[in-house]
Design an enzyme around this catalytic site. Structure first.
Site, PDB file in Angstrom:
ATOM      1  N   VAL A 197       0.873  -1.175   0.000  1.00  0.00           N
ATOM      2  CA  VAL A 197       0.000   0.000   0.000  1.00  0.00           C
ATOM      3  C   VAL A 197       0.909   1.223   0.000  1.00  0.00           C
ATOM      4  O   VAL A 197       1.815   1.338   0.833  1.00  0.00           O
ATOM      5  CB  VAL A 197      -0.944   0.030   1.234  1.00  0.00           C
ATOM      6  CG1 VAL A 197      -1.876   1.232   1.144  1.00  0.00           C
ATOM      7  CG2 VAL A 197      -1.757  -1.252   1.317  1.00  0.00           C
ATOM      8  N   ASP A 257     -14.126 -10.163   7.730  1.00  0.00           N
ATOM      9  CA  ASP A 257     -12.777 -10.035   8.298  1.00  0.00           C
ATOM     10  C   ASP A 257     -12.689  -8.784   9.165  1.00  0.00           C
ATOM     11  O   ASP A 257     -11.730  -8.031   9.083  1.00  0.00           O
ATOM     12  CB  ASP A 257     -11.734 -10.004   7.183  1.00  0.00           C
ATOM     13  CG  ASP A 257     -10.326 -10.320   7.706  1.00  0.00           C
ATOM     14  OD1 ASP A 257     -10.212 -10.927   8.790  1.00  0.00           O
ATOM     15  OD2 ASP A 257      -9.346  -9.960   7.043  1.00  0.00           O
TER      16      ASP A 257
END
EC number: 2.7.11.1
Length: 330
Positions: free
Chosen positions: A21, A140
């Site tokens: 990222v 999640d």
């Protein structure tokens, strides 16, 4: 178009099994974003499907507490996908909890109710986004997937594992992070959106105790602990109301767990909603004409109240002057 033409790559802010990222800057506007660089060339077909699914889900979700999707770029030559998203500049909830644990200080209950309201609001949006007859299960939910912004609000991200469920459908894939997995997913049974309620219950528990409700060194031991249901009670300084809410979310049987809309009606959660919802948003929720009439009515009411106070003040002042022997008129 080429992601490199549109954005300046500044630094790597995260790393995962399939990529990185980056913090990036829009070359035209100067705005800062997060860009997920995903190498899909090494992925199995199933993983590619999950990836396409995440992109499509993120594009469709629009909520103030969900990380906003901006754009995507596909580079077929290198086998990379770039997802540009809103940048959250204050780390995540996992880091926030860890900092409190290291400093040996508990998170204030007020702050916890604020987190509870914001995350329940996201879950309610995902679970009841039934315009298309489908609900979105995150699958999640964990502190590492909840991002903090400078203004103190939270953003839920990483819908990579989330799944669209047709109403009354039961999902059967075993995914998620074990420590926050519901008993039905751990047991490889079918599950519904109530699995997210369990995971959120684990997150809320961890905000109070600074450790997850069930910790184990291996999966079998974790399954056993969850099944037996023995977890340490919450620190004594937290209210019974908070404890009851968390306990209800950590019910072993999915049907015994309240859904997000029921949890949002909890008195404390409602109070927090009133505090956090900006006036503007409240105005936007009613038709303009109606809201203008409401405002006029409110203003007239305030003016009348002020007039009554002024009259009262004048009477008191006159009375005081009379008593002093000097008649005084305003």
């Amino acid at each position: 178009s080429d992601v490199m033409k549109d954005y300046t790559f500044m630094q790597v802010i995260g790393q995962g099994s399939f990529g990185k990222v980056h913090k990036v800057q829009d070359k035209k506007t100067g705005a800062i974003y997060a860009c997920k660089e995903i190498d899909y060339s090494m992925m199995k077909e199933k993983e590619k499907e999950l990836l396409v699914h995440e992109v499509n889900t993120m594009k469709d979700l629009s909520h103030e507490n969900i990380v906003r999707y901006v754009n995507r770029y596909l580079d077929k030559q290198t086998g990379k996908l770039y997802m540009v998203m809103e940048y959250c500049d204050n780390g995540d909830l996992a880091r926030y909890i860890k900092r409190h644990k290291n400093e040996r200080r508990y998170i204030s209950e007020d702050k916890i109710w604020s987190v509870i309201y914001q995350l329940l609001s996201v879950m309610d949006y995902c679970h009841n986004r039934a315009k298309s007859g489908q609900k979105v299960i995150h699958r999640d939910m964990k502190p590492g997937n909840v991002f903090l912004t400078k203004d103190g609000s939270l953003k839920v991200g990483d819908f990579g594992l989330c799944r669209l469920l047709d109403n009354d459908d039961f999902a059967k894939t075993n995914v998620g992070t074990p420590l926050y997995m519901s008993p039905e997913i751990l047991a490889k049974q079918s599950y519904t959106e109530k699995a997210d309620i369990w995971s959120l219950g684990c997150v809320f528990y961890e905000l109070t105790a600074l450790v997850p409700p069930y910790v184990a060194t291996n999966l079998d031991s974790l399954k056993l602990k969850v099944k037996v249901g023995t977890r340490a009670s919450l620190p004594a300084q937290y209210s019974q109301e908070l404890k009851r809410l968390i306990d209800s979310m950590l019910a072993l049987t999915p049907s015994a767990r309240p859904d997000s809309s029921v949890l949002l009606r909890n008195q404390k959660v409602s109070e927090m909603q009133d505090r956090l919802t900006p006036q503007v948003e409240q105005i936007n929720q009613v038709p303009l004409r109606e809201s203008l009439e409401d405002w006029n009515e409110r203003l007239n009411k305030k003016e009348m109240e002020l007039q009554v106070r002024q009259d009262k003040l004048q009477r008191v002042q006159t009375e005081i002057k009379k008593r002093e022997g000097r008649t005084y008129y305003m």
